[in-house]
Design a protein around this motif. Structure first.
Motif, mmCIF file in Angstrom:
data_model
loop_
_atom_site.group_PDB
_atom_site.id
_atom_site.type_symbol
_atom_site.label_atom_id
_atom_site.label_comp_id
_atom_site.label_asym_id
_atom_site.label_seq_id
_atom_site.Cartn_x
_atom_site.Cartn_y
_atom_site.Cartn_z
ATOM 1 N N GLY A 204 4.145 -9.819 8.170
ATOM 2 C CA GLY A 204 2.907 -10.536 8.010
ATOM 3 C C GLY A 204 2.314 -10.552 9.164
ATOM 4 O O GLY A 204 2.310 -9.635 10.003
ATOM 5 N N PRO A 205 1.199 -11.483 9.341
ATOM 6 C CA PRO A 205 1.071 -12.723 8.519
ATOM 7 C C PRO A 205 0.338 -12.313 7.209
ATOM 8 O O PRO A 205 -0.384 -11.399 7.001
ATOM 9 C CB PRO A 205 0.279 -13.711 9.282
ATOM 10 C CG PRO A 205 -0.617 -12.953 10.086
ATOM 11 C CD PRO A 205 0.454 -11.672 10.268
ATOM 12 N N ASP A 206 0.442 -13.163 6.038
ATOM 13 C CA ASP A 206 -0.531 -13.224 5.126
ATOM 14 C C ASP A 206 -1.940 -13.550 5.232
ATOM 15 O O ASP A 206 -2.283 -13.788 6.436
ATOM 16 C CB ASP A 206 -0.119 -14.213 3.742
ATOM 17 C CG ASP A 206 -0.174 -15.414 4.085
ATOM 18 O OD1 ASP A 206 -0.608 -16.067 5.096
ATOM 19 O OD2 ASP A 206 0.394 -16.270 3.006
ATOM 20 N N ASP B 83 -3.919 -7.099 -7.234
ATOM 21 C CA ASP B 83 -4.034 -8.589 -7.140
ATOM 22 C C ASP B 83 -3.333 -9.253 -5.992
ATOM 23 O O ASP B 83 -3.738 -10.261 -5.663
ATOM 24 C CB ASP B 83 -3.425 -9.234 -8.431
ATOM 25 C CG ASP B 83 -4.217 -9.055 -9.838
ATOM 26 O OD1 ASP B 83 -5.407 -8.549 -9.664
ATOM 27 O OD2 ASP B 83 -3.604 -9.139 -11.072
ATOM 28 N N LEU B 84 -2.304 -8.449 -5.573
ATOM 29 C CA LEU B 84 -1.529 -9.018 -4.579
ATOM 30 C C LEU B 84 -2.340 -8.990 -3.277
ATOM 31 O O LEU B 84 -2.142 -10.087 -2.247
ATOM 32 C CB LEU B 84 -0.241 -7.942 -4.077
ATOM 33 C CG LEU B 84 0.745 -8.392 -3.249
ATOM 34 C CD1 LEU B 84 1.442 -9.688 -3.437
ATOM 35 C CD2 LEU B 84 1.717 -7.269 -2.991
ATOM 36 N N THR B 85 -3.371 -8.362 -2.971
ATOM 37 C CA THR B 85 -4.260 -8.097 -1.749
ATOM 38 C C THR B 85 -5.130 -9.391 -1.992
ATOM 39 O O THR B 85 -5.785 -9.586 -0.651
ATOM 40 C CB THR B 85 -5.153 -6.919 -1.848
ATOM 41 O OG1 THR B 85 -6.025 -6.939 -3.009
ATOM 42 C CG2 THR B 85 -4.553 -5.601 -1.795
ATOM 43 N N GLU B 86 -5.051 -10.115 -2.793
ATOM 44 C CA GLU B 86 -5.744 -11.608 -2.753
ATOM 45 C C GLU B 86 -5.127 -12.383 -1.750
ATOM 46 O O GLU B 86 -5.796 -13.419 -1.152
ATOM 47 C CB GLU B 86 -5.807 -12.276 -4.091
ATOM 48 C CG GLU B 86 -6.444 -13.548 -4.067
ATOM 49 C CD GLU B 86 -6.291 -14.273 -5.503
ATOM 50 O OE1 GLU B 86 -6.602 -15.579 -5.507
ATOM 51 O OE2 GLU B 86 -5.933 -13.690 -6.530
ATOM 52 N N PRO C 299 -3.327 -5.124 2.723
ATOM 53 C CA PRO C 299 -2.335 -3.982 2.600
ATOM 54 C C PRO C 299 -1.393 -3.644 3.797
ATOM 55 O O PRO C 299 -0.427 -2.844 3.930
ATOM 56 C CB PRO C 299 -3.135 -2.994 2.064
ATOM 57 C CG PRO C 299 -4.089 -3.604 1.212
ATOM 58 C CD PRO C 299 -4.524 -5.086 2.133
ATOM 59 N N SER C 300 -2.030 -3.891 4.930
ATOM 60 C CA SER C 300 -1.522 -3.301 6.319
ATOM 61 C C SER C 300 -0.267 -4.254 6.779
ATOM 62 O O SER C 300 0.434 -3.969 7.397
ATOM 63 C CB SER C 300 -2.488 -3.598 7.642
ATOM 64 O OG SER C 300 -3.118 -4.991 7.457
ATOM 65 N N MET C 301 -0.039 -5.277 5.751
ATOM 66 C CA MET C 301 1.011 -6.194 6.069
ATOM 67 C C MET C 301 2.168 -6.032 5.104
ATOM 68 O O MET C 301 3.159 -6.769 4.883
ATOM 69 C CB MET C 301 0.850 -7.674 6.117
ATOM 70 C CG MET C 301 -0.143 -7.933 7.088
ATOM 71 S SD MET C 301 0.429 -7.688 8.795
ATOM 72 C CE MET C 301 -0.856 -7.913 9.905
ATOM 73 N N LEU C 302 1.824 -5.206 4.127
ATOM 74 C CA LEU C 302 2.961 -4.673 2.900
ATOM 75 C C LEU C 302 3.628 -3.288 3.115
ATOM 76 O O LEU C 302 3.319 -2.534 3.899
ATOM 77 C CB LEU C 302 2.064 -4.675 1.611
ATOM 78 C CG LEU C 302 1.474 -5.953 1.234
ATOM 79 C CD1 LEU C 302 0.524 -5.530 -0.136
ATOM 80 C CD2 LEU C 302 2.510 -6.796 0.660
ATOM 81 N N PRO C 303 5.056 -3.392 2.556
ATOM 82 C CA PRO C 303 5.677 -2.229 2.758
ATOM 83 C C PRO C 303 5.141 -1.068 1.737
ATOM 84 O O PRO C 303 4.290 -1.336 0.761
ATOM 85 C CB PRO C 303 7.052 -2.771 2.045
ATOM 86 C CG PRO C 303 6.889 -3.735 1.414
ATOM 87 C CD PRO C 303 5.333 -4.520 1.918
ATOM 88 N N LYS C 304 5.479 0.010 2.105
ATOM 89 C CA LYS C 304 4.879 1.345 1.450
ATOM 90 C C LYS C 304 4.989 1.157 -0.162
ATOM 91 O O LYS C 304 4.379 1.749 -0.565
ATOM 92 C CB LYS C 304 5.675 2.511 1.837
ATOM 93 C CG LYS C 304 5.165 2.927 3.416
ATOM 94 C CD LYS C 304 5.859 4.059 3.984
ATOM 95 C CE LYS C 304 5.302 4.282 5.471
ATOM 96 N NZ LYS C 304 5.901 5.443 5.821
ATOM 97 N N PRO D 288 5.809 0.291 7.719
ATOM 98 C CA PRO D 288 6.867 1.184 7.809
ATOM 99 C C PRO D 288 8.162 0.409 7.081
ATOM 100 O O PRO D 288 8.184 -0.822 7.204
ATOM 101 C CB PRO D 288 7.257 1.531 9.328
ATOM 102 C CG PRO D 288 6.560 0.458 10.206
ATOM 103 C CD PRO D 288 5.493 -0.196 9.166
ATOM 104 N N ASP D 289 9.022 1.385 6.756
ATOM 105 C CA ASP D 289 10.432 0.617 6.409
ATOM 106 C C ASP D 289 11.142 -0.152 7.269
ATOM 107 O O ASP D 289 10.946 0.323 8.372
ATOM 108 C CB ASP D 289 11.299 1.636 5.625
ATOM 109 C CG ASP D 289 10.650 2.360 4.481
ATOM 110 O OD1 ASP D 289 9.844 1.982 4.024
ATOM 111 O OD2 ASP D 289 10.925 3.405 4.151
#
Length: 361
Positions: A114-116, A235-238, A242-247, A254-255
């Motif tokens: 994160g952060p969100d 919907d998750l990008t709400e 994406p830069s804070m999410l895993p692949k 990164p993993d």
């Protein structure tokens, strides 16, 4: 939730201020009761549990969780202190990651990112990587409690809670661990109240419907209202960039790769832990700061609302925080998140250098 939301420290109405004062009054009676020899221990547990935070914020968590019922909040406070002592939270924090199963940490089944978009830390849970029975329940509980304690250091004002992403990709019944889930719910609702801001359940397969039917009644209605099921990754990008999410969630993070303590870090920690004189001094200064804070707070709860006492209380709060910071290297360790730079606590290096400079060798 932030410190500016209704019922939080920077946005209290008169009734909420009164409830806060009433709770402090009950606690002070507990501290001063000569029939209870563990008073000073309870007093210090509250100071340590507050950490870098204003102690009012901790009390307000209990009050909000108990819907401003002062007696219920007081009982929950007592229960929490008792649980922390019996469970050995202070000892766990002192030993840190060295007391955890490194193999379990390396699974990457739970870590912070994160952060969100709201600015809150994200606790990412890869459910498929938790296999019931792979590790002893006590080991997983330790990891969970230590994660809760570590998460507090990732919070940045004005935020007081975290977002949790439950990634259900690849979920099967071998991953459904009802006893541990009950343990987690108990932690969130009773011992770390108001720390859960938002729960995002991603890619839940149809087989999870039956599990949710069992889980849902265990949840407080307020906690349940914070949980959202998301099946479309867009919907998750709400909620999360994406830069804070895993692949695996179409993000760019990164993993997870656990970074263990280096030999240099362990050597510095050994020097600090051998500094008994420094530890005793830090503990005494923290005790004095806690006592001063409580003395000023007692004046405030008994009706002194002058600007002078409010300023005195503000300064006492800062002194308590500063005293806790000096104590930190003696009662806790650095973590994976210190090594990645997500947690900044230069006090570890400051205390280490001070010890070396004062060493006769």
């Amino acid at each position: 939730m932030t410190t500016y939301d209704p019922g939080h420290i920077n946005n209290l109405d008169k009734n909420q201020v009164k409830a806060l004062k009433d709770l402090w009054l009950l606690l002070e009676r507990e501290f001063r009761d000569p029939e209870k020899p563990v008073n000073s221990t309870v007093e210090m547990e509250i100071s340590l549990a507050s950490g870098y935070d204003n102690p009012d914020m901790i009390l307000l968590r209990w009050l909000r969780a108990k819907k401003w019922n002062v007696q219920s909040a007081f009982q929950q406070c007592r229960d929490t202190i008792k649980w922390r002592q019996e469970w050995g939270v202070k000892e766990l924090v002192a030993r840190g990651e060295m007391d955890l199963c490194e193999e379990e940490i390396r699974t990457g089944k739970s870590y912070f990112t994160g952060p969100d978009k709201a600015g809150r830390p994200i606790s990412y849970v890869s459910v498929k990587d938790h296999i019931k029975g792979q590790f002893p329940p006590e080991s997983t509980e330790k990891v969970t409690v230590y994660t809760m304690e570590t998460g507090r250091k990732l919070l940045r004002p004005p935020h007081e809670s975290v977002t949790v992403i439950f990634d259900m990709t690849g979920f099967g019944l071998k991953n459904m661990d009802y006893p541990h889930l009950k343990f987690l719910i108990n932690l969130l609702e009773n011992y770390y109240p108001e720390s859960f801001a938002l729960g995002l359940i991603i890619n839940a397969p149809w087989i999870f419907n039956g599990c949710w039917y069992i889980i849902k009644p265990w949840l407080d209605p307020i906690v349940e209202s914070k949980i959202h099921f998301i099946n479309n990754l867009n919907d998750l990008t709400e909620f999360v960039d994406p830069s804070m999410l895993p692949k695996q969630l179409n993000g760019t993070q990164p993993d997870f790769q656990y970074i263990p303590p280096s030999e240099e870090e362990l050597a510095k920690l050994a020097v600090i832990r051998n500094d008994q004189k420094g530890k005793l001094k830090a503990e005494e200064e923290h005790r004095k700061a806690a006592e001063k804070y409580l003395q000023v707070t007692e004046k405030w709860v008994r009706g002194d609302d002058t600007d002078e006492i409010l300023e005195e209380r503000r300064l006492a709060t800062q002194e308590l925080r500063d005293a806790f910071e000096q104590l930190v290297p003696y009662v806790s360790t650095q973590t994976h998140y210190h090594r990645t730079g997500a947690i900044q606590e230069p006090i570890f290096d400051i205390v280490y250098q001070r010890i070396k400079e004062n060493s006769p060798n």
